[in-house]
Design a protein around this motif. Structure first.
Motif, PDB file in Angstrom:
ATOM      1  N   LEU A 190       1.406   3.580  -6.410  1.00 32.69           N
ATOM      2  CA  LEU A 190       0.884   4.937  -6.565  1.00 32.69           C
ATOM      3  C   LEU A 190       1.916   5.965  -6.110  1.00 32.69           C
ATOM      4  O   LEU A 190       2.050   7.038  -6.713  1.00 32.69           O
ATOM      5  CB  LEU A 190      -0.418   5.096  -5.768  1.00 32.69           C
ATOM      6  N   ALA A 191       2.641   5.638  -5.037  1.00 31.27           N
ATOM      7  CA  ALA A 191       3.692   6.546  -4.573  1.00 31.27           C
ATOM      8  C   ALA A 191       4.788   6.687  -5.623  1.00 31.27           C
ATOM      9  O   ALA A 191       5.304   7.784  -5.855  1.00 31.27           O
ATOM     10  CB  ALA A 191       4.279   6.028  -3.261  1.00 31.27           C
ATOM     11  N   VAL A 192       5.115   5.581  -6.282  1.00 26.87           N
ATOM     12  CA  VAL A 192       6.127   5.632  -7.346  1.00 26.87           C
ATOM     13  C   VAL A 192       5.647   6.518  -8.492  1.00 26.87           C
ATOM     14  O   VAL A 192       6.400   7.331  -9.035  1.00 26.87           O
ATOM     15  CB  VAL A 192       6.439   4.209  -7.859  1.00 26.87           C
ATOM     16  N   VAL A 193       4.351   6.368  -8.846  1.00 26.39           N
ATOM     17  CA  VAL A 193       3.777   7.203  -9.906  1.00 26.39           C
ATOM     18  C   VAL A 193       3.880   8.678  -9.528  1.00 26.39           C
ATOM     19  O   VAL A 193       4.240   9.533 -10.351  1.00 26.39           O
ATOM     20  CB  VAL A 193       2.307   6.821 -10.160  1.00 26.39           C
ATOM     21  N   GLY A 194       3.584   8.989  -8.264  1.00 24.21           N
ATOM     22  CA  GLY A 194       3.674  10.375  -7.811  1.00 24.21           C
ATOM     23  C   GLY A 194       5.091  10.911  -7.867  1.00 24.21           C
ATOM     24  O   GLY A 194       5.325  12.060  -8.268  1.00 24.21           O
ATOM     25  N   LEU A 195       6.044  10.065  -7.471  1.00 24.35           N
ATOM     26  CA  LEU A 195       7.442  10.499  -7.491  1.00 24.35           C
ATOM     27  C   LEU A 195       7.959  10.689  -8.911  1.00 24.35           C
ATOM     28  O   LEU A 195       8.823  11.540  -9.159  1.00 24.35           O
ATOM     29  CB  LEU A 195       8.308   9.477  -6.751  1.00 24.35           C
ATOM     30  N   VAL A 196       7.449   9.908  -9.849  1.00 22.97           N
ATOM     31  CA  VAL A 196       7.888  10.015 -11.234  1.00 22.97           C
ATOM     32  C   VAL A 196       7.241  11.207 -11.938  1.00 22.97           C
ATOM     33  O   VAL A 196       7.904  11.960 -12.658  1.00 22.97           O
ATOM     34  CB  VAL A 196       7.584   8.708 -12.004  1.00 22.97           C
ATOM     35  N   THR A 197       5.928  11.377 -11.733  1.00 22.33           N
ATOM     36  CA  THR A 197       5.199  12.425 -12.462  1.00 22.33           C
ATOM     37  C   THR A 197       5.329  13.798 -11.825  1.00 22.33           C
ATOM     38  O   THR A 197       5.375  14.811 -12.530  1.00 22.33           O
ATOM     39  CB  THR A 197       3.711  12.057 -12.573  1.00 22.33           C
ATOM     40  N   HIS A 204      -4.636  -7.454   1.973  1.00 20.69           N
ATOM     41  CA  HIS A 204      -3.940  -6.353   2.635  1.00 20.69           C
ATOM     42  C   HIS A 204      -2.575  -6.119   2.008  1.00 20.69           C
ATOM     43  O   HIS A 204      -2.163  -4.968   1.805  1.00 20.69           O
ATOM     44  CB  HIS A 204      -3.786  -6.652   4.128  1.00 20.69           C
ATOM     45  N   LEU A 205      -1.871  -7.212   1.716  1.00 22.62           N
ATOM     46  CA  LEU A 205      -0.569  -7.088   1.079  1.00 22.62           C
ATOM     47  C   LEU A 205      -0.713  -6.455  -0.299  1.00 22.62           C
ATOM     48  O   LEU A 205       0.074  -5.583  -0.687  1.00 22.62           O
ATOM     49  CB  LEU A 205       0.094  -8.457   0.965  1.00 22.62           C
ATOM     50  N   GLY A 206      -1.738  -6.883  -1.035  1.00 25.67           N
ATOM     51  CA  GLY A 206      -1.981  -6.315  -2.359  1.00 25.67           C
ATOM     52  C   GLY A 206      -2.291  -4.828  -2.288  1.00 25.67           C
ATOM     53  O   GLY A 206      -1.835  -4.048  -3.141  1.00 25.67           O
ATOM     54  N   LEU A 207      -3.041  -4.411  -1.262  1.00 22.46           N
ATOM     55  CA  LEU A 207      -3.357  -2.994  -1.093  1.00 22.46           C
ATOM     56  C   LEU A 207      -2.103  -2.184  -0.779  1.00 22.46           C
ATOM     57  O   LEU A 207      -1.937  -1.056  -1.267  1.00 22.46           O
ATOM     58  CB  LEU A 207      -4.398  -2.821   0.018  1.00 22.46           C
ATOM     59  N   LEU A 208      -1.223  -2.749   0.046  1.00 21.99           N
ATOM     60  CA  LEU A 208       0.032  -2.063   0.353  1.00 21.99           C
ATOM     61  C   LEU A 208       0.900  -1.922  -0.895  1.00 21.99           C
ATOM     62  O   LEU A 208       1.532  -0.883  -1.111  1.00 21.99           O
ATOM     63  CB  LEU A 208       0.789  -2.836   1.433  1.00 21.99           C
ATOM     64  N   VAL A 209       0.917  -2.973  -1.725  1.00 19.87           N
ATOM     65  CA  VAL A 209       1.666  -2.903  -2.982  1.00 19.87           C
ATOM     66  C   VAL A 209       1.084  -1.828  -3.891  1.00 19.87           C
ATOM     67  O   VAL A 209       1.809  -1.054  -4.523  1.00 19.87           O
ATOM     68  CB  VAL A 209       1.664  -4.274  -3.691  1.00 19.87           C
ATOM     69  N   ALA A 210      -0.252  -1.768  -3.946  1.00 20.92           N
ATOM     70  CA  ALA A 210      -0.913  -0.751  -4.772  1.00 20.92           C
ATOM     71  C   ALA A 210      -0.562   0.653  -4.289  1.00 20.92           C
ATOM     72  O   ALA A 210      -0.312   1.560  -5.097  1.00 20.92           O
ATOM     73  CB  ALA A 210      -2.426  -0.959  -4.744  1.00 20.92           C
ATOM     74  N   LEU A 211      -0.530   0.852  -2.962  1.00 20.36           N
ATOM     75  CA  LEU A 211      -0.142   2.151  -2.409  1.00 20.36           C
ATOM     76  C   LEU A 211       1.291   2.500  -2.793  1.00 20.36           C
ATOM     77  O   LEU A 211       1.599   3.650  -3.146  1.00 20.36           O
ATOM     78  CB  LEU A 211      -0.282   2.127  -0.887  1.00 20.36           C
ATOM     79  N   ALA A 212       2.166   1.505  -2.722  1.00 19.26           N
ATOM     80  CA  ALA A 212       3.565   1.740  -3.086  1.00 19.26           C
ATOM     81  C   ALA A 212       3.692   2.116  -4.566  1.00 19.26           C
ATOM     82  O   ALA A 212       4.461   3.020  -4.915  1.00 19.26           O
ATOM     83  CB  ALA A 212       4.387   0.484  -2.788  1.00 19.26           C
TER      84      ALA A 212
END
Length: 333
Positions: free
Chosen positions: A34-41, A24-32
């Motif tokens: 992806l959010a960073v990728v969205g904010l950058v791109t 679950h922690l790993g999934l939350l990190v993955a979501l975070a």
């Protein structure tokens, strides 16, 4: 001797709990990430309220199906027909004959059609002793074909008199459409049923070891049939949500939804062999897939690339399960 045995029996449960928490922690990190990728791109598009609502609205429809899929896979089965059943329910609910009775009957029709198709799946698997893969694959083809025949391959519009269904998507409360709250209710109810009821405990038991479950007094065949009926019920609810989003019923609804649902469940940590899994993990897996789809759309990437990426993610998730080397247990985590 008893104390020694209890001490020896404790590590598997603790290990399963730690693995689930870590996942679950790993999934939350993955979501975070992806959010960073969205904010950058795409900083001007990704973090907008309209885009976030769009992500949640898309996740709501597939998410309801994912809840049902989680039960089926934990119970040791698989359901490839969820997208087709949803399409059939949406078409049946939007025929002129059904619409003449009003929105409540349309919603009831979608739920009954979905549950009925799930019962057929469950009966053939449990009492017909057929392989779930074959049964649900046949239902996928049959339900999609029946939907095409009923609609004559045309999109059926929801009539203005039945706008109450459309309002599930257009009416907002605290900035979110009502269908997101329906999704939240399904998730909460699914979590309670899986973790706080006898039905949930039996689901883990049947998926973990069907023979042991039978010897413990559980009617394995009846429970298996009910699991597929539950999956069909979720498909019927999802049909209502997709009718609200698109204002239509169509035989093309739900195309490849089974891929997203199964992938979300696997990524969330549910074993394909059954006996272990969580609703929370499945929903986190779903959000990851939904955000990935959103990022591909915002960046103008090809749809085929999306499918390739999702396929790779599924393979990686299964390989990680094998690497964990966790034996099958009917323990909840």
């Amino acid at each position: 001797m008893t104390e020694t045995n209890s001490v020896q029996a404790a590590p598997p449960r603790l290990r399963l709990g730690r693995i689930t928490e870590a996942r679950h922690l790993g999934l939350l990190v993955a979501l975070a990430l992806l959010a960073v990728v969205g904010l950058v791109t795409r900083p001007e598009n990704f973090a907008t309220s309209s885009n976030l609502v769009s992500i949640l609205a898309l996740a709501a429809t597939i998410g309801v199906i994912t809840v049902g899929m989680t039960f089926v896979i934990i119970g040791g089965g698989i359901d490839l027909s969820v997208g087709a059943i949803m399409a059939l329910a949406s078409v049946w609910a939007t025929t002129l004959a059904t619409q003449s009775y009003g929105p409540w009957v349309m919603a009831l029709c979608a739920i009954l059609v979905g549950t009925g198709a799930g019962l057929v799946n469950g009966f053939l698997v449990a009492y017909g002793r057929m392989v779930p893969f074959i049964v649900t694959l046949a239902m996928l083809v049959a339900a999609r074909g029946l939907a095409q025949r009923m609609s004559d391959r045309r999109t059926q519009l929801i009539q203005p008199d039945n706008s109450a269904i459309v309002e599930l998507s257009t009416t907002r409360w605290l900035g979110l459409p009502l269908l997101v709250y329906i999704f939240a209710v399904v998730v909460v109810v699914g979590w309670i049923v899986l973790n706080r009821t006898t039905f949930g405990r039996r689901t883990y038991a049947v998926g973990g070891n069907p023979e042991a479950a039978r010897l413990a007094g559980i009617d394995v065949r009846r429970h298996t049939m009910l699991l597929y009926a539950l999956s069909g019920l979720c498909c019927g609810i999802a049909a209502i949500l997709i009718m609200a989003r698109t204002t239509t019923g169509s035989s093309t609804h739900g195309d490849l939804y089974e891929l997203d649902a199964i992938a979300a469940v696997i990524i969330g940590g549910t074993l394909l062999t059954g006996g272990r899994g969580t609703i929370i993990g499945s929903i986190l897996g779903l959000l990851i897939f939904t955000v990935i789809t959103n990022l591909f759309i915002l960046n103008g990437l090809n749809t085929s690339d999306q499918l390739i990426a999702k396929g790779l993610i599924i393979v990686i998730a299964v390989l990680l399960q094998r690497r964990e080397g966790v034996p099958k247990h009917n323990l909840r985590t």
